[in-house]
Design an enzyme around this catalytic site. Sequence first.
Site, PDB file in Angstrom:
ATOM      1  N   ASP A   1      13.156  -6.409  30.443  1.00 21.83           N
ATOM      2  CA  ASP A   1      12.105  -5.989  29.526  1.00 21.83           C
ATOM      3  C   ASP A   1      10.850  -5.420  30.188  1.00 21.83           C
ATOM      4  O   ASP A   1      10.422  -4.312  29.861  1.00 21.83           O
ATOM      5  CB  ASP A   1      11.732  -7.165  28.596  1.00 21.83           C
ATOM      6  CG  ASP A   1      10.778  -6.763  27.487  1.00 21.83           C
ATOM      7  OD1 ASP A   1      11.040  -5.756  26.826  1.00 21.83           O
ATOM      8  OD2 ASP A   1       9.760  -7.457  27.303  1.00 21.83           O
TER       9      ASP A   1
ATOM     10  N   CYS B   1      26.774   5.890  13.815  1.00 25.97           N
ATOM     11  CA  CYS B   1      25.881   5.832  12.647  1.00 25.97           C
ATOM     12  C   CYS B   1      26.398   6.720  11.511  1.00 25.97           C
ATOM     13  O   CYS B   1      26.165   6.423  10.337  1.00 25.97           O
ATOM     14  CB  CYS B   1      24.466   6.276  13.022  1.00 25.97           C
ATOM     15  SG  CYS B   1      23.543   5.007  13.917  1.00 25.97           S
TER      16      CYS B   1
ATOM     17  N   CYS C   1      25.052   7.371   7.583  1.00 23.78           N
ATOM     18  CA  CYS C   1      24.223   6.246   7.133  1.00 23.78           C
ATOM     19  C   CYS C   1      22.739   6.506   7.417  1.00 23.78           C
ATOM     20  O   CYS C   1      22.381   7.064   8.454  1.00 23.78           O
ATOM     21  CB  CYS C   1      24.684   4.986   7.862  1.00 23.78           C
ATOM     22  SG  CYS C   1      23.691   3.530   7.493  1.00 23.78           S
TER      23      CYS C   1
ATOM     24  N   CYS D   1      18.608   2.166   7.639  1.00 24.43           N
ATOM     25  CA  CYS D   1      17.426   1.684   8.370  1.00 24.43           C
ATOM     26  C   CYS D   1      16.201   2.535   8.038  1.00 24.43           C
ATOM     27  O   CYS D   1      15.105   2.001   7.833  1.00 24.43           O
ATOM     28  CB  CYS D   1      17.695   1.673   9.878  1.00 24.43           C
ATOM     29  SG  CYS D   1      18.327   3.223  10.528  1.00 24.43           S
TER      30      CYS D   1
ATOM     31  N   CYS E   1      12.831   0.939   6.033  1.00 21.84           N
ATOM     32  CA  CYS E   1      11.595   0.668   6.795  1.00 21.84           C
ATOM     33  C   CYS E   1      10.383   0.776   5.872  1.00 21.84           C
ATOM     34  O   CYS E   1      10.118   1.830   5.300  1.00 21.84           O
ATOM     35  CB  CYS E   1      11.452   1.658   7.964  1.00 21.84           C
ATOM     36  SG  CYS E   1       9.866   1.467   8.786  1.00 21.84           S
TER      37      CYS E   1
ATOM     38  N   CYS F   1       4.702   0.991  13.131  1.00 17.18           N
ATOM     39  CA  CYS F   1       5.735  -0.050  13.128  1.00 17.18           C
ATOM     40  C   CYS F   1       5.128  -1.459  13.050  1.00 17.18           C
ATOM     41  O   CYS F   1       4.229  -1.824  13.821  1.00 17.18           O
ATOM     42  CB  CYS F   1       6.587   0.099  14.390  1.00 17.18           C
ATOM     43  SG  CYS F   1       7.832  -1.176  14.566  1.00 17.18           S
TER      44      CYS F   1
ATOM     45  N   CYS G   1       9.450  -7.572  13.530  1.00 20.49           N
ATOM     46  CA  CYS G   1      10.070  -7.121  12.279  1.00 20.49           C
ATOM     47  C   CYS G   1      11.543  -6.866  12.548  1.00 20.49           C
ATOM     48  O   CYS G   1      11.909  -6.321  13.583  1.00 20.49           O
ATOM     49  CB  CYS G   1       9.381  -5.848  11.801  1.00 20.49           C
ATOM     50  SG  CYS G   1      10.195  -5.053  10.393  1.00 20.49           S
TER      51      CYS G   1
ATOM     52  N   CYS H   1      14.941  -3.075  10.003  1.00 22.29           N
ATOM     53  CA  CYS H   1      15.863  -1.963  10.288  1.00 22.29           C
ATOM     54  C   CYS H   1      17.146  -2.435  10.970  1.00 22.29           C
ATOM     55  O   CYS H   1      18.104  -1.669  11.089  1.00 22.29           O
ATOM     56  CB  CYS H   1      15.172  -0.853  11.076  1.00 22.29           C
ATOM     57  SG  CYS H   1      14.394  -1.378  12.600  1.00 22.29           S
TER      58      CYS H   1
ATOM     59  N   CYS I   1      21.414  -2.973   8.741  1.00 26.72           N
ATOM     60  CA  CYS I   1      22.415  -2.159   9.451  1.00 26.72           C
ATOM     61  C   CYS I   1      23.823  -2.717   9.193  1.00 26.72           C
ATOM     62  O   CYS I   1      24.084  -3.893   9.433  1.00 26.72           O
ATOM     63  CB  CYS I   1      22.113  -2.150  10.946  1.00 26.72           C
ATOM     64  SG  CYS I   1      23.331  -1.196  11.885  1.00 26.72           S
TER      65      CYS I   1
END
Length: 324
Positions: A140, A197, A200, A203, A207, A222, A249, A252, A256
């Site tokens: 990260d 995806c 689709c 998401c 949002c 966001c 959050c 999204c 899915c």
Amino acid sequence: MSSARTPACRLGTRAETVGELALRCGFELAGVAPVGPSPDYPYYTSWIGRGLAGAMRYLTGHRADARSDPRNLLRTARSVVCVAKLYNTPQPYSTEFTAEDCAWISRYAWGDDYHDVLRRGLEQLASLLGPDHDYRVCVDTAPLLERSWARAAGLGWIGKNTCLINQQIGSWLFLGELLTSLEIEIAPGAGPPPDRCGTCTRCIDACPTQALTPYELDATRCISYFTIELRGPIPDEFHSATGAHIFGCDICQDVCPWNRTAPVTADLAFAPRHFAPPLERLAALTEEQFRETFRGTPVTRARYAGFQRNVAIAMANAQSGSLA
Ligand code: B12
Ligand code: SF4
Ligand code: SF4
């Protein structure tokens, strides 16, 4: 539980593959990409250049340049070993949870801080790979484009919500990497899987702040950015859309289809310590109690001032009936 994607690779005379070793270290997925210039780096600089990182200064300046090539982090690196660890638990998704006057903390922050958990697993993997290599563990915080490398190593595709998604186990995944001086042989045909995806747009439609356009996130809109990263006030226009979210959050990812039947982790490190706590209780916490309550979890990243700001907005939303 899905088994690790196993790159057919040769480690000197070792019979085991990196994927098998990674499984032993607690990871669900592993793959290897040869070191080279970072895939998607031009896209990254364009994203930064358009101001979509907001005030996350650790993503810009010389920290942005460092992302151009993993050899900026380990000069002798020849392979990027990418791993993923599942953190999903059986609790409901935010989009299904209806209890009134409760706060929503995002799924990734319910248990132990993942940085420590993944680091331990990667250190173990590094030692299983043998004593004769230089390595660097990244989780990260290193200036490395983790999703792009994970895709290059075959762990999944990057969805329209910008998350790395694995066809078998979905996107409730933490990513980590081991840069190593070992040259790990990669099987012909290994590499990024196809984008699944299709047509689709769930998401993007779900949002609440319209932060997503396909495959791109504007952090300045966001909820995750507002409630975790932003220091100072959250712009008024986003208060009601923030609903009950007080840290991160998940919307999204909750909507899915690839997470509809996502497996749950067996790792007790991610067992929820604080699932949907009552807002009243959070609002009453002193700074010391806040630190004590959330010690060892990712929630402390918001700091007390940010936490109080988030709880106050969620309480105002609860009073005005916009918690959904
Ligand atoms: C900054 C950051 C954030 C920011 C910005 C997120 C974002 N989408 O950019 C904020 C605070 C909003 C955030 C939120 C979250 N984050 Co975050 N975050 C990061 C961090 C530190 C850097 C990401 C970054 O560089 N963003 C800039 C964009 C441009 O890069 P990117 O999202 O990685 O996308 C790359 C590729 O997708 C590709 N790409 C993307 N779009 C396009 C479009 C085109 C046209 C092309 C060519 C390429 C391309 O290129 C990009 C650059 O490599 C990474 C750790 C790391 N070192 O990478 C974690 C990381 C991405 N976050 C993670 C998590 C878990 C989250 C949250 C789920 C937490 C939460 N519940 O609130 C949310 C998810 C929100 C979302 N839909 O992305 C995980 C993601 C795991 C996964 N399965 O994908 C990571 C990898 C941390 C980790 N080690 O596990 N995060
Ligand atoms: S994390 Fe929430 S606010 Fe951010 S893009 Fe996803 S749904 Fe939108
Ligand atoms: S919700 Fe649909 S469009 Fe969005 S990431 Fe998942 S599959 Fe892709």
